[in-house]
Design a protein around this motif. Structure first.
Motif, short mmCIF file in Angstrom:
data_model
loop_
_atom_site.label_atom_id
_atom_site.label_comp_id
_atom_site.label_asym_id
_atom_site.label_seq_id
_atom_site.Cartn_x
_atom_site.Cartn_y
_atom_site.Cartn_z
N ALA A 65 0.81 -1.22 0.00
CA ALA A 65 0.00 0.00 0.00
C ALA A 65 0.83 1.26 0.00
N SER A 66 2.14 1.13 0.17
CA SER A 66 3.00 2.30 0.21
C SER A 66 4.14 2.12 -0.78
N SER A 67 4.40 3.18 -1.55
CA SER A 67 5.47 3.13 -2.55
C SER A 67 6.32 4.39 -2.44
N GLY A 68 7.57 4.19 -2.06
CA GLY A 68 8.46 5.33 -1.92
C GLY A 68 8.01 6.32 -0.86
N GLY A 69 7.40 5.80 0.20
CA GLY A 69 6.93 6.66 1.28
C GLY A 69 5.61 7.33 0.99
N ARG A 70 5.00 7.01 -0.15
CA ARG A 70 3.71 7.58 -0.51
C ARG A 70 2.70 6.46 -0.75
N PRO A 71 1.40 6.77 -0.62
CA PRO A 71 0.39 5.74 -0.88
C PRO A 71 0.49 5.21 -2.31
N ALA A 72 0.32 3.92 -2.47
CA ALA A 72 0.36 3.31 -3.79
C ALA A 72 -0.83 3.78 -4.64
#
Length: 225
Positions: A65-72
């Motif tokens: 659900a998280s990508s690079g510290g941001r929501p996916a």
């Protein structure tokens, strides 16, 4: 974790003020075994919220659900879908609300509450939390917000616990009044039930629409970040 709590507080508050579960709790408390049934109903409600939120967390997970510290991206799409559903349902309810609040009617299933056994009372609380058309989308959205923050497992569980606690306050209010006041509280709870029944559709419509707009905004923010 503080930002996540800020994101889910609105969802939890909307779950807490849902009129139908509060009315159901008051009717449960009016049964011959009101004290036991009230506690079982509240327990079923808590379990229902925990199950839905827990399933979302288990499926999503911080990695998914998280990508690079941001929501996916899928989190934004999910919120857009849930927001659209709630906003449309809210608008539909508002158009169909009774013109005279005194004409509002409760669902027919509520007439059977006084005949439910304790296990069925528990199941009713669980179903209203996990399968309710408003609570389920809001709980799913809260679970997705928690998962998208990329928090450690302990903080995810703590965030979900806060959501469940706040989302249960609406039921704890009549339960607390009954446990403290006993039979003397029946008239007070009866007044609460009547007011909630009269304004149920209007309150639900506004909650659906407002929370739907919030989810739409959250979804757009995620997809355009």
């Amino acid at each position: 974790m503080g930002q996540v709590l800020g994101d889910i507080l609105g969802f939890a508050a909307a779950v807490a003020v849902s009129p139908l579960p509060i009315i159901a709790m008051i009717l449960v408390l009016a049964t011959p075994r009101g004290r036991l049934n009230g506690l079982l109903f509240a327990a079923g409600w808590v379990v229902g919220l925990c199950v839905v939120g827990g399933v979302v967390l288990a499926i999503a997970g911080p990695e998914g659900a998280s990508s690079g510290g941001r929501p996916a991206t899928w989190v934004g799409c999910l919120k857009l879908a849930l927001g659209s559903l709630l906003a449309l349902f809210g608008a539909r309810l508002w158009r169909r609300r009774p013109t005279d609040a005194s004409e509002a009617k409760l669902p027919k299933w509520m007439a059977t509450i006084d005949r439910l056994t304790p296990p069925k009372v528990f199941g009713l609380g669980l179903a209203l939390a996990a399968l309710n058309a408003k609570n389920a989308p809001l709980t799913i959205a809260a679970g997705a917000s928690i998962a998208a923050a990329g928090l450690p497992a302990g903080q995810q569980i703590a965030s979900l616990a806060v959501f469940v606690l706040i989302g249960t306050l609406g039921l704890l209010a009549p339960l607390g009044v009954f446990l403290v006041g006993g039979d003397r509280a029946r008239s007070t709870l009866g007044g609460w039930k009547d007011r909630a029944a009269r304004h149920n559709v209007a309150v639900m419509a506004v909650l659906f629409f407002v929370m739907g707009l919030k989810l739409l905004g959250d979804g757009i923010a995620v997809l355009t970040a």
